[in-house]
Design an enzyme around this catalytic site. Structure first.
Site, PDB file in Angstrom:
ATOM      1  N   ILE A   1     -15.018  -6.849 -26.245  1.00  0.00           N
ATOM      2  CA  ILE A   1     -14.502  -7.515 -25.198  1.00  0.00           C
ATOM      3  C   ILE A   1     -14.673  -7.651 -23.666  1.00  0.00           C
ATOM      4  O   ILE A   1     -13.649  -8.603 -22.716  1.00  0.00           O
ATOM      5  CB  ILE A   1     -13.041  -7.244 -26.024  1.00  0.00           C
TER       6      ILE A   1
ATOM      7  N   TYR B   1      -5.474   5.720 -33.110  1.00  0.00           N
ATOM      8  CA  TYR B   1      -5.679   4.450 -32.180  1.00  0.00           C
ATOM      9  C   TYR B   1      -4.742   3.955 -31.581  1.00  0.00           C
ATOM     10  O   TYR B   1      -4.729   2.778 -31.010  1.00  0.00           O
ATOM     11  CB  TYR B   1      -7.336   3.866 -32.708  1.00  0.00           C
TER      12      TYR B   1
ATOM     13  N   LYS C   1      -2.409   3.166 -27.966  1.00  0.00           N
ATOM     14  CA  LYS C   1      -2.340   0.894 -28.056  1.00  0.00           C
ATOM     15  C   LYS C   1      -1.071   0.713 -27.706  1.00  0.00           C
ATOM     16  O   LYS C   1      -0.906  -0.139 -27.207  1.00  0.00           O
ATOM     17  CB  LYS C   1      -3.212  -0.064 -28.871  1.00  0.00           C
TER      18      LYS C   1
END
Length: 303
Positions: A26, A175, A179
């Site tokens: 991304i 993870y 975030k």
């Protein structure tokens, strides 16, 4: 809010943007799209060869792209200041805090400074980076900190007594927690910037469901194995996953404390503003994450 056309972006000549992790995924597509606006785009990456390959790839599509590599290793907190000090710029118009790691099927790992690797790279590294970038962001007319969160981060549960996952390390959960911490930091950052009367905005974006298998090929990224129906109805490629971050950087209508994500169920489609609710709107939780981050890094971002 007026319609945002992802294929006809406003010009940004004379501006400078930094995209962390701009050499792949991304981050690469955010850098490519921003380069098409005439801005100077810095690719923050610890791997010079991969950054060079990404810049060559972008120039094959945007021949007049203004690009540079900023050596940056977010997992090494002690090195971040020297990376920022190497910037030859009097101001920075936006930083896209995009870089991240997900160590699937691997045991818990620590950085040289003793931090859990995923949490250090995804959250603590960006916390320190923004601290050191703040003078350059303040020097811009309206600097922006754009933090790329995650759809899975919205539903994560933080254990404030075990942010480093020492007791219970599961890669995907670690993870997601990292975030969520990133997004909470970004919202708390904007509250503190507003209280200080700063012109810098802090905005959150997330890419929805962005898959390699739905991503168009680029010279730096060969065509992946294509995923068949029905994934394309529900999810999207990483070039579309970059759209919310790019809008958060460029749209003059964006305000601090907002969040942008894909239009269709938050998973795919053109970027739109999303409501901030649930854990993301928990100001007490965000303040506690901030305090914990200061304790772990020794920096205070808005000082």
């Amino acid at each position: 809010m007026s319609h945002w056309d992802v294929h006809h972006l406003p010009r940004a000549d004379g501006k400078t943007f930094l995209v962390t992790g701009g050499n792949a995924g991304i981050g690469y597509f955010a850098a490519e799209q921003l380069a098409g606006t005439g801005a100077t785009v810095l690719l923050g990456s610890r791997d010079a060869a991969k950054a060079d390959a990404a810049m060559t790839s972008i120039r094959s599509l945007v021949p007049d792209a203004k690009l540079a590599h900023l050596p940056l290793d977010l997992s090494d907190l002690s090195s971040v200041k020297s990376s920022v000090d190497s910037l030859e710029a009097g101001r920075l118009d936006a930083v896209v805090c995009n870089a991240g790691v997900l160590l699937e099927n691997q045991p818990r790992r620590e950085t040289a400074e003793g931090h859990e690797l995923t949490f250090a790279t995804n959250h603590l590294g960006h916390f320190v980076l923004v601290h050191h970038l703040m003078p350059l962001l303040e020097a811009a007319d309206a600097g922006r900190v754009v933090t790329t969160g995650s759809f899975v981060g919205k539903s994560a549960e933080l254990d404030l007594d075990d942010l480093q996952s020492k007791r219970d390390h599961q890669p995907k959960r670690t993870y997601a927690r990292s975030k969520l911490a990133q997004m909470l930091f970004a919202f708390e950052l904007d509250r503190r910037l507003r209280a200080a009367g700063s012109t810098v905005l802090s905005v959150v974006d997330h890419p929805g469901g962005a898959l390699d298998s739905l991503t168009p090929a680029r010279p730096a990224h060969p065509a992946p194995e294509r995923r068949k129906f029905p994934a394309g109805l529900l999810l999207q490629g990483k070039e579309a996953g970059a759209w919310p971050a790019v809008r958060a950087v460029l749209d003059p209508a964006v305000r601090g404390g907002e969040m942008y994500g894909p239009r269709v169920f938050g998973l795919r489609g053109e970027p739109r503003r999303e409501p901030v609710r649930g854990k993301l709107a928990d100001t007490e939780l965000a303040a506690r994450v901030w305090a914990a981050s200061v304790g772990l890094t020794g920096v205070e971002v808005t000082q």
